[in-house]
Design an enzyme around this catalytic site. Structure first.
Site, PDB file in Angstrom:
ATOM      1  N   HIS A 275       0.834  -1.199   0.000  1.00  0.00           N
ATOM      2  CA  HIS A 275       0.000   0.000   0.000  1.00  0.00           C
ATOM      3  C   HIS A 275       0.866   1.245   0.000  1.00  0.00           C
ATOM      4  CE1 HIS A 275      -3.933   1.917   0.919  1.00  0.00           C
ATOM      5  NE2 HIS A 275      -3.190   2.840   1.520  1.00  0.00           N
ATOM      6  N   CYS A 289     -11.081   8.299  -3.492  1.00  0.00           N
ATOM      7  CA  CYS A 289     -10.282   7.162  -3.971  1.00  0.00           C
ATOM      8  C   CYS A 289     -10.596   5.913  -3.135  1.00  0.00           C
ATOM      9  CB  CYS A 289      -8.795   7.493  -3.909  1.00  0.00           C
ATOM     10  SG  CYS A 289      -8.256   7.940  -2.254  1.00  0.00           S
ATOM     11  N   ARG A 322       1.019   9.250  -5.041  1.00  0.00           N
ATOM     12  CA  ARG A 322       1.914   8.654  -6.060  1.00  0.00           C
ATOM     13  C   ARG A 322       3.303   9.273  -6.006  1.00  0.00           C
ATOM     14  NH1 ARG A 322      -1.889   9.670 -10.846  1.00  0.00           N
ATOM     15  NH2 ARG A 322      -3.822   9.064  -9.849  1.00  0.00           N
ATOM     16  N   ASP A 360       2.732   9.459 -12.563  1.00  0.00           N
ATOM     17  CA  ASP A 360       3.014   8.662 -11.369  1.00  0.00           C
ATOM     18  C   ASP A 360       4.518   8.733 -11.093  1.00  0.00           C
ATOM     19  OD1 ASP A 360       3.279   6.495  -9.473  1.00  0.00           O
ATOM     20  OD2 ASP A 360       1.449   5.622 -10.285  1.00  0.00           O
ATOM     21  N   ARG A 362       5.952   6.908  -8.332  1.00  0.00           N
ATOM     22  CA  ARG A 362       6.223   5.950  -7.253  1.00  0.00           C
ATOM     23  C   ARG A 362       7.367   5.001  -7.572  1.00  0.00           C
ATOM     24  NH1 ARG A 362       0.286   3.809  -6.056  1.00  0.00           N
ATOM     25  NH2 ARG A 362       0.071   4.380  -8.232  1.00  0.00           N
ATOM     26  N   SER A 384      -3.919  -6.479  -4.525  1.00  0.00           N
ATOM     27  CA  SER A 384      -3.554  -5.283  -5.293  1.00  0.00           C
ATOM     28  C   SER A 384      -4.024  -5.467  -6.728  1.00  0.00           C
ATOM     29  CB  SER A 384      -2.044  -5.075  -5.276  1.00  0.00           C
ATOM     30  OG  SER A 384      -1.685  -4.045  -6.176  1.00  0.00           O
TER      31      SER A 384
HETATM   32 ZN   LIG Z   1      -6.120   7.581  -2.104  1.00  0.00          ZN
END
Ligand SMILES: [Zn+2]
Length: 443
Positions: A275, A289, A322, A360, A362, A384
């Site tokens: 996560h 979200c 992100r 993104d 990440r 996920s």
């Molecule tokens: Zn979120």
């Protein structure tokens, strides 16, 4: 020879540590009884700053002794062998505390009773320099593995801490009330609390390994890190012999369910949720979200697995929005809601890209390191939908048997745009019902 009042104070602290460790040995161990002594004991102490060398670091060596300790403390005569300093982004607060006169610059951590509450490793992955490049696998065992260095006066700080806790999650209570989960009096108490082991990990980057993961040269990586932090760490370009960098970024927390001794045994079934932090949803329940609902579902799957004799791991990475941060994230929320024709899946990533330059940041390439550290080679149930996380794990040789999508009923109405955008971008959707792309779904 003791040179200064500051050195005398350091020696005094070390002597006090020895006395406290000796005292501890005669005590009955509590449920948090350490597996290892956390400080030097019973060995004559050497004053700091006299004739000590920088210890050599051999990343990925087979043993801690061969690898050597990571030293990134800022104390005078600290014998640093790494760039950057401890505690990730909090290192700046430490500097502020020293500037404000609240913290002596020569403070030496008293590590008495801080050793891990449960044993993790060593695992074979620790001795593979290509498998772990973004954390120090020996970071929680400093007091045990580098005792000799500590007694000789080196200031070595843990970059990982392992403890135990109980967590109380409203969604788990709801699952018990709904009859999906049982309070077994062991992993889940009759009050609905869940027993966990948890570990906090600060980032420790092995620069050649990080460069290899991203397919760039070490020189380019060093230059961009140096330039894009406005020259914050000159050693990145001046000391190419120093290969380890402790970056000023957030780390990772692990919540572990079940018996930690089963980690890395190659046979116990494992459930896992990886996560990435979303403070608005995770903590405050913001409904744009699916982050908190999916996190809660991941915890439920992990508990289920532990109750069935397996183990469960939730890996929580500090990569807010992100890894773009909350300011960018909130700007994007506004841009999404205000655009012509309103918030819709086909422009979901585009709105982020307009503000941040990328959809993104990440970079899941480094994420599998934590699983290698835990000795994990196979995930039986992976909570996920992210294809980026899945691909990164599989590329790193971790087998994934089943991917578990968030149950359709757990998706907040306002989060439908996000889910639809992600499904269109290649996320695994399981049984989630999909609406035609192009329709605004925040009903
Ligand atoms: Zn979120």
């Amino acid at each position: 020879m003791i040179a200064s009042a500051a050195d005398k104070a350091v020696v005094f602290v070390l002597v006090m540590q020895v006395l406290r460790v000796r005292n501890m040995e005669s005590r009955t161990e509590s449920s948090l009884g350490p597996l290892f002594d956390s400080g030097p004991a019973g060995v004559p102490l050497t004053p700091i700053g006299t004739g000590l060398q920088e210890p050599t670091l051999k990343w990925g060596a087979a043993s801690a002794a061969e690898r050597g300790p990571v030293i990134a403390t800022m104390r005078k005569g600290g014998h640093r062998n790494a760039i950057g300093t401890h505690a990730g982004g909090y290192s700046v607060y430490r500097a502020l505390a020293i500037a404000a006169g609240a913290l002596p610059r020569d403070h030496l951590a008293d590590l008495t009773d801080t050793a891990p509450a449960d044993r993790i490793g060593p695992h074979p992955q620790w001795a593979d320099p290509s498998k772990i490049v973004s954390l120090d696998p020996w970071g929680h065992l400093v007091g045990h593995e580098f005792r000799d260095f500590l007694t000789r006066g080196y200031d070595i700080r843990p970059t990982i801490a392992v403890t135990r806790a109980h967590i109380d999650v409203p969604e788990i209570r709801a699952a018990i009330e709904a009859g999906r989960m049982r309070a077994d009096g062991d992993i889940v108490s009759t009050l609905g609390n869940v027993r966990v082991m948890k570990a906090a990990i600060d980032p420790v980057w092995y620069l050649p390994g990080i460069a290899a993961r991203f397919g760039v040269s070490e020189g380019k990586l060093r230059r961009d890190l140096h330039e894009q932090t406005a020259g914050m760490y000159p050693q990145l370009v001046e000391r190419e012999d120093l290969k380890v960098f402790l970056p000023p970024i957030g780390g990772t927390t692990i919540y572990f369910f079940g018996d930690p001794d089963k980690l890395g045994d190659g046979k116990t079934p494992l459930a896992c949720r990886v996560h990435d932090e979303c403070n608005g949803s995770d903590v405050f329940g913001s409904d744009i979200c699916t982050c908190r609902p999916y996190l809660a579902h991941g915890i439920e799957i992990c508990i289920e697995m532990a109750q069935a004799g397996g183990i469960g791991v939730v890996i929580y990475n500090r990569k807010e929005g992100r890894a773009l941060g909350e300011v960018t994230k909130f700007l994007v929320y506004n841009a999404r809601k205000r655009q012509l024709a309103g918030d819709r899946p086909e422009t979901y990533f585009k709105r982020t890209e307009c503000v941040a330059g990328v959809p993104d940041m990440r970079f899941q390439e480094l994420m599998p390191d934590v699983l290698h550290w835990l000795g994990i080679t196979r995930i039986h149930r992976f909570a996920s939908m992210s294809d980026m996380k899945y691909d990164a794990l599989v590329r790193q040789g971790i087998q994934i048997d089943e991917r578990v999508a968030i149950p359709d009923g757990m998706i907040p109405a306002d989060a439908r745009v996000e889910i639809e955008a992600k499904l269109a971008a290649g996320y695994f959707g399981g049984n989630i019902r999909s609406a035609p792309v192009g329709r605004a779904l925040d009903e």
